[in-house]
Every structure is written in structure tokens, then in C-alpha cells.
Design an enzyme around this catalytic site. Structure first.
Site, short mmCIF file in Angstrom:
data_model
loop_
_atom_site.label_atom_id
_atom_site.label_comp_id
_atom_site.label_asym_id
_atom_site.label_seq_id
_atom_site.Cartn_x
_atom_site.Cartn_y
_atom_site.Cartn_z
N ASP A 19 -36.19 -17.81 29.55
CA ASP A 19 -34.77 -18.03 29.85
C ASP A 19 -33.86 -17.26 28.87
O ASP A 19 -34.26 -16.99 27.75
CB ASP A 19 -34.47 -19.54 29.78
N ASN A 67 -33.69 -19.32 42.38
CA ASN A 67 -33.03 -18.09 41.92
C ASN A 67 -32.41 -17.26 43.04
O ASN A 67 -31.59 -16.37 42.79
CB ASN A 67 -34.00 -17.21 41.11
#
Ligand code: FPP
Length: 241
Positions: A19, A67
């Protein structure tokens, strides 16, 4: 740090939520995709370092089922990077003795990427230094629902008896079938969430949340996290030995 031994146990399976690419880039006044590009370079370093440290399975969360909600230019940019990675890194992964497998639902990915994924799985099938599991269009809930659907179909067709289905039997329906559960899950960028990553498989995993954004996460950081893991006392619900 040495590879796995009794006195210095290395987690056999490390899973990473990579991340912070976007923030890394934004803080530098760069477009988000520049952070993802740097992220791919870190993938290369960390795969190599993990193998050298004795990790047997490395699972990387590259693209989640959620996503797709990102701006279309970012999704398209990520697909371009995956395509490039699959083409460019293939020989290097073969040379490093890495066996690559993908988890997630490939069917929503562009057809050429699906082809490159299959090709890489086939080319590396006999390798055994490290297994690199790439989660691409992966979501834990999606994986569980797909497993449940398949179990229901097999039960209806009389291929399995629901009364005898146990945890091991259920796990065989997951994308990760045949792979041991992660010993350690690492998330970079200082966020404390698991974001739908391996919810079944991480039930007894240790977690490490590190402040570095993924593009700043180096082999030295990985080594530090693995050393800290070594000090933890994993009990799997039992009492201390
Ligand atoms: C999270 O950062 C990262 C991603 C959604 C993509 C991860 C992809 C890569 C590192 C590149 C390719 C990987 C492989 C295996 C080739 P973010 O965009 O969520 O960052 P933010 O939280 O700062 O916005």
C-alpha cells in the site's frame, strides 16, 4: 539474516499488502501511476530478497476486486504495468527459480493479460526456490463466494457430501488450494486494515503494519520485519509451551 533454521526461524509464507504507491507519488508532486511504477521495482527487489532470506512462499496483493472503482486512467495504467511486468520479468523469475501462481478471478482481466498469466504459470511450474503468489483481481469475499458456489454445484451433482465437508475440504475450493496459510502478513504505508486480503487464510497469521509506503519498502525493511516475527510466540489458540 540466515535462511530458515531451528534457531532462526523465517516465516515460510509471507503475504504483503503493498500500500501507499499513490501517496508516495502525490507527496512528490508526481502522478499516482509514477508510484505504481516505482512499486513494480520494489516487487523485483522484495521477491529476490525474500528468496534469499529463506521465505518459501511470497503472496503479493497487486490488484483487488475493489480496485476497479479507481479512475479509469489509473486502472488502465495498472493494467499496462502488469502486462509489462509479466512480459519483462518472466525470464528473470524463471532464472531465480520462482514458481508463479495467480490467485483471484482472472476472467475480468484483459484477455492478453490472462494469456501472459497462464504462460508464466506454465513456464515456472517446475521451479521450487520460492513460490510467488500474485493476487490479481483478488478479493477474499469474492474467493469465498466462488468457493461456496462451486461446493453447492458439486453437492447438487452428488460429487461431495455436505455432511462430510470440513475445513481442509473447504480450503481445497479456495484459490490458494495446496498452499500453506501465511505465517506473516505485512501491510505498508501505516494503514491498519486487511482490505479483503486472505480473510480465511490469515485467521492465525501474525500481522506487521509498517509506516513506509510500498515504493520505500526495501529488502532491509523486510529483514527487520522478519526478525521481529522471530520474537513472536504463535499459539494458534493453544497455551504457551
Ligand atoms: C496500493 O497503493 C497499490 C496498488 C493498488 C497496486 C499495487 C501494484 C503494484 C505495486 C505494482 C505491480 C505489482 C506486480 C505484482 C507487478 P495505493 O494506490 O492504494 O496507494 P494509496 O493508498 O497511497 O493511494
Amino acid at each position: 539474516m540466515q535462511a530458515s533454521s531451528d534457531s532462526d526461524p523465517v516465516p515460510q509464507h509471507v503475504a504483503i499488502i503493498m500500500d501507499g504507491n499513490g501517496r508516495w507519488a502525490t507527496r512528490r508532486g508526481m502522478p499516482r501511476i509514477a508510484g505504481h511504477k516505482r512499486g513494480v521495482e520494489r516487487v523485483r527487489d522484495i521477491v529476490e530478497a525474500a528468496g534469499n532470506l529463506g521465505v518459501k512462499t511470497l503472496t503479493l496483493y497487486a490488484f483487488s476486486t475493489e480496485n476497479w472503482k479507481r479512475p479509469i486512467v489509473e486502472v488502465a495504467g495498472l493494467m499496462r504495468l502488469f502486462r509489462l511486468y509479466l512480459r519483462k520479468e518472466s525470464n528473470e523469475l524463471v532464472r531465480r527459480g520462482a514458481r508463479v501462481r495467480f490467485i483471484g478471478d482472472p476472467t475480468a482481466l484483459p484477455a492478453d493479460i490472462q494469456g501472459l498469466m497462464r504462460e508464466l504459470e506454465d513456464r515456472t511450474a517446475a521451479n521450487d526456490k520460492i513460490t510467488l503468489q500474485v493476487a490479481l483481481n483478488y478479493g477474499g469475499r469474492d474467493e469465498l463466494v466462488r468457493a461456496a458456489r462451486q461446493i453447492a454445484e458439486d453437492a447438487l451433482a452428488g460429487r461431495i457430501d455436505p455432511q462430510t465437508l470440513d475445513q481442509d475440504g473447504f480450503a481445497r475450493y479456495l484459490d490458494t488450494a495446496g498452499t500453506a496459510d501465511p505465517d506473516l502478513v505485512i501491510r505498508t504505508s501505516g494503514e491498519y486494515r486487511t482490505s479483503n486480503f486472505l480473510p480465511w487464510q490469515s485467521a492465525y497469521s501474525e500481522f506487521a503494519f509498517v509506516p513506509e509506503c510500498w515504493p520505500d519498502f526495501t529488502p532491509a525493511h523486510l529483514e527487520r520485519v522478519l526478525r521481529a516475527f522471530d520474537k513472536r510466540d504463535r499459539r494458534f489458540g493453544a497455551v504457551a509451551r
